[in-house]
Design a protein around this motif. Structure first.
Motif: not given
Length: 251
Positions: A14-18, A52-61, A198-206, A210-213
């Motif tokens: 969470g901190i890293a993606w913020l 990074a791949c999954f979170v980057s898609v909405p951020s790039d959009i 495990t990956v899904w849990w990290h995506i749900l946190v990241a 990321m959106l807040i950041g």
């Protein structure tokens, strides 16, 4: 209350993606470059890459939407088209070259470019880099980096620096090219069943972090000057080099 290693890894994610979200909205790229070294001591590398791949898609959009009216579509399409054979080549080379040498070699290559720029005098836009052939080559380099070591941003930062693109045009083009490349990667990851619980849990946190950041960085994205943006591009290249060397030597 004691925290388990799993709890700690989610907090770190969470901190890293913020912070990564803040960087992405300001520069148009660089989120994974920041998140990877922060997460690496606590999260397995394959999980970091998938998140990074999954979170980057909405951020790039969101970046694409934010800078949509500034996009130079010729540049965006040429870079995207060039990236496709680059990805294929990167994956192919990775099958025959140890990952250590790929990361080490590309990291050193980026450092050589930075040293070259620091020793060279300030230049205007380069017509060679901004030509059709130059853009296809930059796209291929970005795809190669993405396919081999999972970092597509540094070659595009080099391209934008050499071409002296306007900051808003660059961020719009970056967003579009990354949407195309990363979305394709996500589809392949899902197709091959690589996304675990495990990956899904990290995506749900990241993702919300990321959106807040990004929301926090929006005012800065409007105020950044052209001169500062060009310096930030070089910092992105430096971050890419250090990340590759970190992955090669320490992870």
């Amino acid at each position: 209350m004691d925290l388990s290693p799993g709890d700690i890894s989610l907090i770190v994610t969470g901190i890293a993606w913020l912070f990564a979200g803040f960087v992405v909205i300001v520069t148009g790229m660089g989120g994974p470059l920041l998140a990877l070294p922060l997460m690496a001591p606590f999260v397995e590398l394959p999980t970091i890459i998938l998140v990074a791949c999954f979170v980057s898609v909405p951020s790039d959009i969101l970046v694409t939407i934010r800078f949509f009216k500034y996009i130079d579509w010729k540049k965006a399409w040429l870079l995207s088209i060039g990236s496709l054979p680059g990805v294929w080549a990167g994956v192919l080379v990775l099958k025959h070259v140890p990952l250590f040498w790929m990361q080490l070699g590309l990291g050193v290559l980026l450092l050589v470019f930075l040293a070259w720029q620091l020793l060279a005098s300030e230049e205007g836009a380069s017509e060679d880099w901004d030509s059709r052939a130059g853009l296809l080559a930059c796209g291929a380099a970005s795809g190669f980096f993405n396919g081999s070591v999972g970092l597509a941003g540094p070659p595009l930062a080099v391209c934008a620096w050499k071409c002296n693109w306007d900051k808003d045009t660059a961020r719009g083009v970056f967003g579009f090219v990354f949407v195309v490349a990363v979305a394709a990667t996500v589809v392949l990851d899902l197709w091959h069943g690589l996304v675990t619980e495990t990956v899904w849990w990290h995506i749900l946190v990241a993702l919300p972090a990321m959106l807040i950041g990004m929301a926090a960085g929006l005012p800065a994205s409007k105020r950044i000057s052209q001169a500062l943006f060009r310096r930030v591009l070089l910092l992105v290249v430096l971050a890419g080099a250090l990340t590759l060397l970190y992955k090669a030597l320490l992870v």
